[in-house]
Design a protein around this motif. Structure first.
Motif, short mmCIF file in Angstrom:
data_model
loop_
_atom_site.label_atom_id
_atom_site.label_comp_id
_atom_site.label_asym_id
_atom_site.label_seq_id
_atom_site.Cartn_x
_atom_site.Cartn_y
_atom_site.Cartn_z
N THR A 77 -24.10 -74.70 3.53
CA THR A 77 -23.83 -75.63 4.62
C THR A 77 -25.15 -76.09 5.24
O THR A 77 -26.19 -75.43 5.10
CB THR A 77 -22.95 -74.99 5.70
OG1 THR A 77 -23.66 -73.89 6.27
CG2 THR A 77 -21.62 -74.52 5.13
N ASP A 78 -25.09 -77.20 5.95
CA ASP A 78 -26.29 -77.74 6.61
C ASP A 78 -26.88 -76.77 7.63
O ASP A 78 -28.06 -76.87 7.96
CB ASP A 78 -25.97 -79.08 7.28
CG ASP A 78 -25.73 -80.19 6.27
OD1 ASP A 78 -25.98 -79.97 5.06
OD2 ASP A 78 -25.28 -81.27 6.69
N ASP A 79 -26.06 -75.82 8.13
CA ASP A 79 -26.57 -74.86 9.10
C ASP A 79 -26.84 -73.48 8.49
O ASP A 79 -26.98 -72.50 9.20
CB ASP A 79 -25.64 -74.77 10.32
CG ASP A 79 -24.21 -74.43 9.94
OD1 ASP A 79 -23.91 -74.22 8.75
OD2 ASP A 79 -23.37 -74.37 10.87
#
Length: 153
Positions: free
Chosen positions: A76-78
């Motif tokens: 995920t982007d995080d």
């Protein structure tokens, strides 16, 4: 009163795929392995990049019914990593499925392609992915598979 099943769209998986490797006719159909080389996940609550490993393991039955089992992961982007195990079937008119196998374009609306993705992650933020069932409506293109994932409510 009849029970009503509802779903909620959560994200779209676009998995880039490589060349097919065939193990040949195994007696119950033709075993094919298709590498997953990358891609993206886009949605309101989940966004990320598909890791450049994994594959779709298929058996093509004599009537061109295809049983699929894809295993891969995305980040995920995080920073969370989510493992995906996605089983499904693809079927439709034999001539259209043969065109798809040759990498020719076919209108996705003419092919039944549904999946049941299962997710695993240690991330608390994305734990909800392990606490629900999901279904996917998919389309096969020459260089990618696109799956619209819906949470069963």
């Amino acid at each position: 009163m009849e029970p009503v099943l509802q779903t909620r769209y959560v994200f779209t998986i676009t998995a880039h795929i490589g060349s097919v490797t065939s193990a040949g006719d195994i007696g119950t159909g033709v075993r094919r392995i298709i590498p997953i080389t990358g891609g993206e996940v886009k949605g309101q609550d989940v966004n990320g990049q598909i890791c450049a490993f994994g594959a779709d393991f298929q058996i093509i039955r004599p009537n061109e019914l295809i049983e699929l089992e894809a295993k891969y992961a995305f980040a995920t982007d995080d920073g969370a990593v989510i493992y995906v195990e996605n089983r499904g079937i693809r079927c439709g008119p034999v001539e259209l499925l043969q065109r798809l196998k040759r990498g020719e374009p076919v209108d996705p609306k003419l092919i039944y392609f549904r999946t049941v993705p299962k997710f695993e992650t240690g991330s608390e933020k994305y734990r909800w992915l392990m606490e629900s069932l999901f279904v996917g409506s998919a389309a096969r293109h020459a260089d990618r598979v696109v799956v619209d994932v819906h949470q069963v409510l």
